[in-house]
Design a protein around this motif. Structure first.
Motif, PDB file in Angstrom:
ATOM      1  N   LYS B 232      23.581   0.848 -31.534  1.00 20.17           N
ATOM      2  CA  LYS B 232      24.463  -0.336 -30.759  1.00 20.17           C
ATOM      3  C   LYS B 232      23.479  -0.967 -29.643  1.00 20.17           C
ATOM      4  O   LYS B 232      22.512  -0.295 -29.294  1.00 20.17           O
ATOM      5  CB  LYS B 232      25.566   0.393 -30.043  1.00 20.17           C
ATOM      6  N   THR B 233      23.735  -2.258 -29.453  1.00 23.34           N
ATOM      7  CA  THR B 233      23.003  -2.969 -28.392  1.00 23.34           C
ATOM      8  C   THR B 233      23.604  -2.595 -26.946  1.00 23.34           C
ATOM      9  O   THR B 233      24.775  -2.374 -26.858  1.00 23.34           O
ATOM     10  CB  THR B 233      23.065  -4.318 -28.619  1.00 23.34           C
ATOM     11  N   ILE B 234      22.731  -2.178 -25.974  1.00 25.12           N
ATOM     12  CA  ILE B 234      23.410  -1.735 -24.682  1.00 25.12           C
ATOM     13  C   ILE B 234      22.630  -2.779 -23.710  1.00 25.12           C
ATOM     14  O   ILE B 234      21.423  -3.447 -23.993  1.00 25.12           O
ATOM     15  CB  ILE B 234      22.908  -0.456 -24.238  1.00 25.12           C
ATOM     16  N   TYR B 235      23.294  -3.415 -22.775  1.00 25.69           N
ATOM     17  CA  TYR B 235      22.750  -4.324 -21.697  1.00 25.69           C
ATOM     18  C   TYR B 235      23.028  -3.395 -20.397  1.00 25.69           C
ATOM     19  O   TYR B 235      23.892  -2.929 -20.182  1.00 25.69           O
ATOM     20  CB  TYR B 235      23.754  -5.376 -21.413  1.00 25.69           C
ATOM     21  N   GLU B 265      23.073   0.031 -11.253  1.00 28.13           N
ATOM     22  CA  GLU B 265      22.969  -0.518 -12.629  1.00 28.13           C
ATOM     23  C   GLU B 265      24.233  -0.237 -13.384  1.00 28.13           C
ATOM     24  O   GLU B 265      24.652   0.868 -13.335  1.00 28.13           O
ATOM     25  CB  GLU B 265      21.673   0.286 -13.257  1.00 28.13           C
ATOM     26  N   PHE B 266      24.696  -1.242 -14.257  1.00 32.06           N
ATOM     27  CA  PHE B 266      25.546  -1.113 -14.992  1.00 32.06           C
ATOM     28  C   PHE B 266      25.106  -1.158 -16.559  1.00 32.06           C
ATOM     29  O   PHE B 266      24.579  -2.338 -16.838  1.00 32.06           O
ATOM     30  CB  PHE B 266      26.578  -2.475 -14.747  1.00 32.06           C
ATOM     31  N   ASP B 267      25.924  -0.250 -17.129  1.00 39.20           N
ATOM     32  CA  ASP B 267      25.196  -0.171 -18.729  1.00 39.20           C
ATOM     33  C   ASP B 267      26.624  -0.630 -19.410  1.00 39.20           C
ATOM     34  O   ASP B 267      27.705  -0.152 -19.152  1.00 39.20           O
ATOM     35  CB  ASP B 267      24.946   1.184 -19.234  1.00 39.20           C
ATOM     36  N   LYS B 294      18.281  -5.740 -22.521  1.00 37.51           N
ATOM     37  CA  LYS B 294      18.705  -5.595 -23.499  1.00 37.51           C
ATOM     38  C   LYS B 294      17.886  -4.520 -24.126  1.00 37.51           C
ATOM     39  O   LYS B 294      16.742  -4.511 -24.398  1.00 37.51           O
ATOM     40  CB  LYS B 294      19.034  -6.665 -24.336  1.00 37.51           C
ATOM     41  N   PHE B 295      18.664  -3.306 -24.752  1.00 36.72           N
ATOM     42  CA  PHE B 295      17.952  -2.279 -25.485  1.00 36.72           C
ATOM     43  C   PHE B 295      18.741  -1.473 -26.466  1.00 36.72           C
ATOM     44  O   PHE B 295      20.072  -1.710 -26.209  1.00 36.72           O
ATOM     45  CB  PHE B 295      17.538  -1.268 -24.594  1.00 36.72           C
ATOM     46  N   LYS B 296      18.256  -0.633 -27.287  1.00 38.82           N
ATOM     47  CA  LYS B 296      18.784   0.175 -28.185  1.00 38.82           C
ATOM     48  C   LYS B 296      18.850   1.579 -27.896  1.00 38.82           C
ATOM     49  O   LYS B 296      17.637   1.812 -27.474  1.00 38.82           O
ATOM     50  CB  LYS B 296      18.651  -0.154 -29.784  1.00 38.82           C
TER      51      LYS B 296
END
Lengths: 268, 309
Positions: B232-235, B265-267, B294-296
């Motif tokens: 999943k992509t997390i911002y 920081e909000f994920d 943006k990261f996995k």
């Protein structure tokens, strides 16, 4: 049978150790022989020049029987404690405690295996003593019954110390002191008559004194089995042995449970 | 075979106070699965393993082998268990592997001939056939660990407990150990429970992961779910930590919110609503957004997310 399997396992362990550490095992046996040799000769000789040295074959025979019983006591009292300490030290006790047989059952197998080994060694020591001191001692088979009862009390004391080892790990010189108490105050090498009354009474409470006294009656006075068991002394002996055995079992089970509650079976 | 742990609590007491090593832990383990128990040091992993194998009596709760309780008098059930315990040698180092087999086989009441034959097969699989008569102390840490596992399998236990089995192993030995465990698990259909504080160790072999934190059950996930989460992509939306109203009402919309001295920081995973809506919600609190990343996530990220840091 489970117990046979445990005995075989422990005999095998002893065999591997004896093979690997043969010098240590043989030298400790030789050391025992020299200790006894010294004890017997020191009691019959004098430092005074030209004094009369009287070598008494009866006293020597008494001491040989006493020493042989102490040889078993030496192991019965201290071996379980020292072997548990070793198992804790090398990090193997938890694997042994993982066995479906309870730890006390395992220690019983361990004791019986040592008894078998010591029995073989004691026959060897007995023959060497007889030859060295030129005495002839005949031990009737009935002695075995009283020996087992005596050993039960001593084993109980050994279990007591083994239980303490589970909690306190190192008991310091406590087992060594007890071993020498048994050598000195049970009539093994020193006649009890030579002690003052309070020491005589103390000696009767130890788990070897009455058993040794009865065994000596059979060996040296040809007392029969019936005569022995009719005597009040046998009754006291029975109570004494049962007391020490019960003390050992109850203490060990209690302290094992405590060790399992504290998670102490794997720590040293 | 069903292994059930019900409401286990264990408190260690000492002179300075007490530590709750396990708190009301409940879980069921089924045959054919490999379970990984993960947590930081002091999470209660070893306490749980020792409680399952009867070495540590819990203050409350019980362990059930097919509904048969272990405590207070279920010692007979211990034949169902094989265990490698962390911090113990588990086998005699001054014995050879074969001598260890003979001793433990006799101790457990096994037929010596059968046990030796079984051990030779396992040693062969473990590439130890040429070390059978070498004292264990002269072997590498990896070989020692493999011998200990082989010994623990002699009585064909239904449950295999491995407490930090790869601890102290180099990466190659560690990978080989993982392969052996996986192969054994797939062929034998036993319950295998492995503890580790490294999720990467368990990643390739476990079917299910249980997260523990300070003796408390946090969550459990199938490894497949955990791995799918890594797709999943997390911002990560970073805002300056100043001049804002209450952020409590929006916290639950994000998977993780971390506040430090300078930033908040909000994920965020864009499942239920788009990124634009998430940014609006943050701005509505008065916060100034300075960065979006943006990261996995890796499994390690998920581990820290589950147990906190």
């Amino acid at each position: 049978m489970k117990i046979i399997s445990i005995i075989l396992a422990e005999c095998y362990r002893e065999f591997v150790y004896a093979k690997r550490y043969s010098v240590e095992r043989i030298s400790s046996l030789i050391m025992l022989f020299f200790i006894f040799f010294g004890i017997v000769y020191s009691s019959t000789t004098s430092f005074q020049a030209n004094s009369y040295n009287y070598f008494d074959p009866i006293s020597t025979s008494h001491r040989i029987v006493g020493f042989l019983l102490w040889f078993f006591a030496l192991d019965a009292v201290g071996h379980l404690s020292s072997s548990i300490r070793e198992d804790l030290h090398i990090g193997i006790l938890e694997q042994i405690a993982l066995s479906p047989y309870s730890l006390i059952y395992n220690l019983m197998g361990r004791s019986i295996s040592r008894l078998i080994i010591n029995f073989t060694l004691s026959i060897l020591l007995f023959l060497v003593f007889q030859k060295t001191f030129d005495v002839n001692i005949k031990i009737p088979l009935v002695v075995l019954f009283f020996f087992i009862l005596t050993y039960s009390g001593l084993y109980g004391l050994g279990l007591f110390f083994a239980g303490l080892t589970l909690i306190f790990k190192r008991l310091g010189p406590i087992t060594t002191i007890t071993r020498f108490l048994l050598l000195i105050f049970t009539g093994a090498i020193i006649p009890l008559d030579s002690f003052p009354l309070y020491l005589k009474l103390f000696s009767q409470t130890l788990p070897m004194t009455l058993g040794l006294s009865i065994i000596k009656e059979i060996v040296f006075e040809n007392a029969t089995f019936l005569k022995i068991i009719k005597d009040y002394k046998f009754f006291l002996f029975l109570i004494n042995s049962l007391f020490y055995l019960s003390l050992g079992i109850i203490t060990f089970l209690y302290l094992e449970k405590k060790a399992r509650s504290k998670g102490a079976l794997g720590t040293y | 075979m069903l292994l059930k742990i019900k409401k286990i609590t264990k408190i260690y007491k000492n002179k300075t106070g007490s530590i709750k090593a396990l708190d009301n832990f409940t879980y069921s383990f089924e045959s054919g699965y490999i379970y990984g128990i993960v947590g930081l040091n002091g999470a209660g992993k070893t306490t749980l393993i020792k409680t399952i194998c009867g070495l540590l009596i819990p203050d409350n709760g019980n362990v059930y082998f097919n509904d048969d309780p272990l405590y207070p008098k279920g010692q007979k059930n211990l034949h169902l268990i094989g265990a490698i315990l962390e911090g113990s040698r588990n086998i005699f180092w001054n014995f050879t592997p074969l001598q260890n087999v003979r001793y433990f086989a006799l101790l457990r009441g096994l037929n010596l001939k059968d046990a030796l034959s079984k051990a030779l097969t396992i040693f062969n699989e473990f590439d130890l056939s040429d070390k059978l008569n070498t004292p264990v102390r002269n072997l590498s840490q990896g070989m020692k660990q493999k011998i200990a596992i082989a010994i623990s399998l002699l009585h064909e236990p239904e449950i295999l407990l491995l407490d930090e089995p790869t601890l102290g192993l180099d990466p190659i030995a560690g990978n080989r150990m993982q392969s052996y465990i996986l192969k054994f698990a797939r062929e034998s259909k036993k319950i295998i429970i492995i503890t580790s504080h490294q999720l990467s160790v368990l990643e390739n072999i476990c079917d299910e992961i249980i997260f523990l934190k300070k003796g408390t059950f946090v969550s459990s996930h199938s490894m497949a779910d955990l791995k799918s989460n890594t797709q999943k992509t997390i911002y990560k939306i970073r805002a300056l930590n100043s001049n804002y109203k209450n952020i409590e009402p929006i916290k639950q919309k994000f998977i993780n919110v971390v506040t430090n001295r300078d930033f908040i920081e909000f994920d965020f995973i864009p499942n239920d609503f788009p990124l634009e809506r998430a940014l609006e919600m943050i701005k509505e609190t008065g916060l100034s957004i300075i960065d979006i990343e943006k990261f996995k996530p890796t499994l390690e990220d998920l581990f820290f997310e589950e147990i906190g840091t």
